[in-house]
Design a protein around this motif. Structure first.
Motif, PDB file in Angstrom:
ATOM      1  N   GLU A  45       1.805   0.266  12.001  1.00 18.68           N
ATOM      2  CA  GLU A  45       2.701   0.464  10.860  1.00 18.68           C
ATOM      3  C   GLU A  45       2.984   1.954  10.719  1.00 18.68           C
ATOM      4  O   GLU A  45       2.064   2.776  10.725  1.00 18.68           O
ATOM      5  N   PHE A  46       4.246   2.309  10.558  1.00 18.87           N
ATOM      6  CA  PHE A  46       4.626   3.700  10.314  1.00 18.87           C
ATOM      7  C   PHE A  46       4.818   3.928   8.823  1.00 18.87           C
ATOM      8  O   PHE A  46       5.410   3.110   8.125  1.00 18.87           O
ATOM      9  N   GLY A  47       4.332   5.065   8.350  1.00 18.10           N
ATOM     10  CA  GLY A  47       4.479   5.384   6.937  1.00 18.10           C
ATOM     11  C   GLY A  47       3.625   4.478   6.081  1.00 18.10           C
ATOM     12  O   GLY A  47       4.113   3.783   5.197  1.00 18.10           O
ATOM     13  N   THR A  48       2.340   4.478   6.338  1.00 15.29           N
ATOM     14  CA  THR A  48       1.408   3.551   5.696  1.00 15.29           C
ATOM     15  C   THR A  48       1.287   3.762   4.197  1.00 15.29           C
ATOM     16  O   THR A  48       0.967   2.829   3.467  1.00 15.29           O
ATOM     17  N   GLY A  49       1.544   4.970   3.724  1.00  8.86           N
ATOM     18  CA  GLY A  49       1.400   5.236   2.294  1.00  8.86           C
ATOM     19  C   GLY A  49      -0.031   5.055   1.837  1.00  8.86           C
ATOM     20  O   GLY A  49      -0.965   5.497   2.511  1.00  8.86           O
ATOM     21  N   LYS A  50      -0.227   4.368   0.724  1.00  3.72           N
ATOM     22  CA  LYS A  50      -1.570   4.196   0.171  1.00  3.72           C
ATOM     23  C   LYS A  50      -2.343   3.055   0.829  1.00  3.72           C
ATOM     24  O   LYS A  50      -3.486   2.791   0.466  1.00  3.72           O
ATOM     25  N   GLY A  51      -1.697   2.351   1.761  1.00  4.16           N
ATOM     26  CA  GLY A  51      -2.434   1.419   2.602  1.00  4.16           C
ATOM     27  C   GLY A  51      -2.519  -0.030   2.186  1.00  4.16           C
ATOM     28  O   GLY A  51      -3.102  -0.845   2.910  1.00  4.16           O
ATOM     29  N   ASP A  52      -1.939  -0.406   1.047  1.00  7.71           N
ATOM     30  CA  ASP A  52      -2.097  -1.790   0.573  1.00  7.71           C
ATOM     31  C   ASP A  52      -1.565  -2.820   1.577  1.00  7.71           C
ATOM     32  O   ASP A  52      -2.199  -3.858   1.809  1.00  7.71           O
ATOM     33  N   PHE A  53      -0.400  -2.550   2.172  1.00  7.14           N
ATOM     34  CA  PHE A  53       0.209  -3.503   3.099  1.00  7.14           C
ATOM     35  C   PHE A  53      -0.658  -3.727   4.329  1.00  7.14           C
ATOM     36  O   PHE A  53      -0.984  -4.862   4.680  1.00  7.14           O
ATOM     37  N   ILE A  54      -1.028  -2.653   5.005  1.00  5.06           N
ATOM     38  CA  ILE A  54      -1.757  -2.780   6.270  1.00  5.06           C
ATOM     39  C   ILE A  54      -3.161  -3.331   6.058  1.00  5.06           C
ATOM     40  O   ILE A  54      -3.690  -4.059   6.905  1.00  5.06           O
ATOM     41  N   ILE A  55      -3.766  -3.038   4.922  1.00  5.82           N
ATOM     42  CA  ILE A  55      -5.087  -3.586   4.611  1.00  5.82           C
ATOM     43  C   ILE A  55      -4.993  -5.101   4.424  1.00  5.82           C
ATOM     44  O   ILE A  55      -5.805  -5.863   4.959  1.00  5.82           O
ATOM     45  N   ALA A  56      -3.994  -5.547   3.677  1.00  2.00           N
ATOM     46  CA  ALA A  56      -3.806  -6.989   3.474  1.00  2.00           C
ATOM     47  C   ALA A  56      -3.514  -7.687   4.791  1.00  2.00           C
ATOM     48  O   ALA A  56      -3.988  -8.805   5.047  1.00  2.00           O
ATOM     49  N   LEU A  57      -2.739  -7.039   5.651  1.00  2.00           N
ATOM     50  CA  LEU A  57      -2.387  -7.624   6.941  1.00  2.00           C
ATOM     51  C   LEU A  57      -3.631  -7.751   7.829  1.00  2.00           C
ATOM     52  O   LEU A  57      -3.833  -8.772   8.499  1.00  2.00           O
ATOM     53  N   ALA A  58      -4.462  -6.710   7.841  1.00  2.00           N
ATOM     54  CA  ALA A  58      -5.678  -6.735   8.649  1.00  2.00           C
ATOM     55  C   ALA A  58      -6.652  -7.812   8.176  1.00  2.00           C
ATOM     56  O   ALA A  58      -7.351  -8.442   8.979  1.00  2.00           O
ATOM     57  N   LYS A  59      -6.682  -8.042   6.869  1.00  2.00           N
ATOM     58  CA  LYS A  59      -7.529  -9.106   6.325  1.00  2.00           C
ATOM     59  C   LYS A  59      -6.996 -10.483   6.722  1.00  2.00           C
ATOM     60  O   LYS A  59      -7.773 -11.396   7.028  1.00  2.00           O
ATOM     61  N   LYS A  60      -5.691 -10.611   6.736  1.00  2.00           N
ATOM     62  CA  LYS A  60      -5.063 -11.900   7.027  1.00  2.00           C
ATOM     63  C   LYS A  60      -5.204 -12.286   8.488  1.00  2.00           C
ATOM     64  O   LYS A  60      -5.303 -13.482   8.811  1.00  2.00           O
ATOM     65  N   TYR A  61      -5.216 -11.277   9.377  1.00  2.00           N
ATOM     66  CA  TYR A  61      -5.280 -11.551  10.815  1.00  2.00           C
ATOM     67  C   TYR A  61      -6.467 -10.812  11.439  1.00  2.00           C
ATOM     68  O   TYR A  61      -6.297  -9.811  12.140  1.00  2.00           O
ATOM     69  N   PRO A  62      -7.682 -11.293  11.224  1.00  2.00           N
ATOM     70  CA  PRO A  62      -8.880 -10.606  11.720  1.00  2.00           C
ATOM     71  C   PRO A  62      -9.000 -10.584  13.244  1.00  2.00           C
ATOM     72  O   PRO A  62      -9.749  -9.767  13.788  1.00  2.00           O
ATOM     73  N   ALA A  63      -8.248 -11.454  13.942  1.00  2.00           N
ATOM     74  CA  ALA A  63      -8.302 -11.486  15.408  1.00  2.00           C
ATOM     75  C   ALA A  63      -7.254 -10.580  16.040  1.00  2.00           C
ATOM     76  O   ALA A  63      -6.999 -10.656  17.245  1.00  2.00           O
ATOM     77  N   GLN A  64      -6.638  -9.717  15.234  1.00  2.27           N
ATOM     78  CA  GLN A  64      -5.691  -8.735  15.748  1.00  2.27           C
ATOM     79  C   GLN A  64      -6.116  -7.339  15.295  1.00  2.27           C
ATOM     80  O   GLN A  64      -6.812  -7.183  14.283  1.00  2.27           O
ATOM     81  N   GLU A 188       7.323 -16.329   1.024  1.00  2.00           N
ATOM     82  CA  GLU A 188       5.994 -16.952   0.986  1.00  2.00           C
ATOM     83  C   GLU A 188       4.974 -16.174   1.806  1.00  2.00           C
ATOM     84  O   GLU A 188       3.813 -16.041   1.401  1.00  2.00           O
ATOM     85  N   ASP A 189       5.379 -15.634   2.957  1.00  2.00           N
ATOM     86  CA  ASP A 189       4.450 -14.907   3.822  1.00  2.00           C
ATOM     87  C   ASP A 189       4.550 -13.390   3.652  1.00  2.00           C
ATOM     88  O   ASP A 189       3.872 -12.636   4.354  1.00  2.00           O
ATOM     89  N   ASN A 190       5.358 -12.949   2.713  1.00  2.00           N
ATOM     90  CA  ASN A 190       5.564 -11.518   2.545  1.00  2.00           C
ATOM     91  C   ASN A 190       4.353 -10.829   1.908  1.00  2.00           C
ATOM     92  O   ASN A 190       3.740 -11.355   0.977  1.00  2.00           O
ATOM     93  N   ILE A 191       4.026  -9.656   2.443  1.00  2.00           N
ATOM     94  CA  ILE A 191       3.008  -8.789   1.844  1.00  2.00           C
ATOM     95  C   ILE A 191       3.734  -7.568   1.302  1.00  2.00           C
ATOM     96  O   ILE A 191       4.383  -6.832   2.047  1.00  2.00           O
ATOM     97  N   ALA A 192       3.642  -7.344   0.008  1.00  2.00           N
ATOM     98  CA  ALA A 192       4.394  -6.270  -0.633  1.00  2.00           C
ATOM     99  C   ALA A 192       3.679  -4.928  -0.489  1.00  2.00           C
ATOM    100  O   ALA A 192       2.450  -4.853  -0.540  1.00  2.00           O
ATOM    101  N   THR A 193       4.462  -3.882  -0.303  1.00  2.00           N
ATOM    102  CA  THR A 193       3.928  -2.526  -0.300  1.00  2.00           C
ATOM    103  C   THR A 193       3.928  -1.997  -1.739  1.00  2.00           C
ATOM    104  O   THR A 193       4.467  -2.620  -2.656  1.00  2.00           O
TER     105      THR A 193
END
Length: 213
Positions: A45-64, A188-193
């Motif tokens: 992810e580019f421009g991660t900011g405070k990290g909420d999006f990428i943290i939620a994504l990493a939790k959702k897909y632990p095998a990636q 439904e599958d969107n993770i908000a920044t």
């Protein structure tokens, strides 16, 4: 947005090298094997900011595996603190300029790229700085695997129109898009920044684009 300088940020980043990866060029072609110690797909992810999006994504897909890229230390450090607290083994962060991607990633090393609310650089003379300009799309072509994906979100309608045309002109596969994410099948599958939540509260439409290499 004016960034508040945090004099302690650089030291904090340097003191957490297992999460905030230093000298990323040395891991070119070996990110999953060396840094994550597995062979799982690597997403960035580019421009991660405070990290909420990428943290939620990493939790959702632990095998990636996930790599957050943020060029401003005073912002990066806020995401870093959250990542450390969450103790997510499949998420790391780096302080890096997206313009130098091919210096740290090998050809076809990346599975997915997330571009969330990038700086629109509205002036024509700044076009090459846009993360969806031909300059950047050429880099993405190199580092993405075959059929690798880009997921792009923005509140800026002009940037979205420009980006859609840029992808089309550079022969990317447009899988789908919407100019109103919050009234689409993708909600439904969107993770908000952090920014996204703010814009939605203000009633602003969110544009979303999904393309493949």
């Amino acid at each position: 947005m004016r960034l508040r300088n945090k004099p302690w940020a650089k030291e904090y980043i340097e003191n957490n090298p297992t999460v905030a990866i230093q000298k990323p060029a040395q891991y070119k072609g070996q990110w999953s094997k060396v840094i994550f110690q597995n062979n799982n797909p690597l997403n960035i992810e580019f421009g991660t900011g405070k990290g909420d999006f990428i943290i939620a994504l990493a939790k959702k897909y632990p095998a990636q595996n996930f790599l957050a890229i943020e060029r401003y230390p005073s912002v990066l450090v806020l995401a870093l603190k959250k990542i450390i607290t969450e103790n997510l083994l499949n998420l790391k962060i780096i302080d890096f300029d997206a313009a130098m991607l091919v210096d740290i990633f090998a050809p076809q090393e990346i599975n997915k790229i997330y571009l969330n609310f990038s700086d629109p650089w509205p002036k024509a003379r700044h076009e090459k700085r846009r993360l969806t300009s031909k300059k950047f799309l050429d880099s993405y072509q190199v580092i993405l695997r075959l059929n690798g994906e880009i997921h792009f979100k923005t509140d800026n309608d002009e940037l979205f129109a420009y980006s859609l045309e840029s992808f089309q002109m550079n022969n990317w596969k447009i899988i789908d898009y919407t100019v109103d994410l919050y009234h689409s099948k993708y909600l439904e599958d969107n993770i908000a920044t952090e920014y996204e939540r703010r814009f939605v509260k203000l009633g602003k439409n969110i544009n979303y684009l999904y393309v493949q290499k």
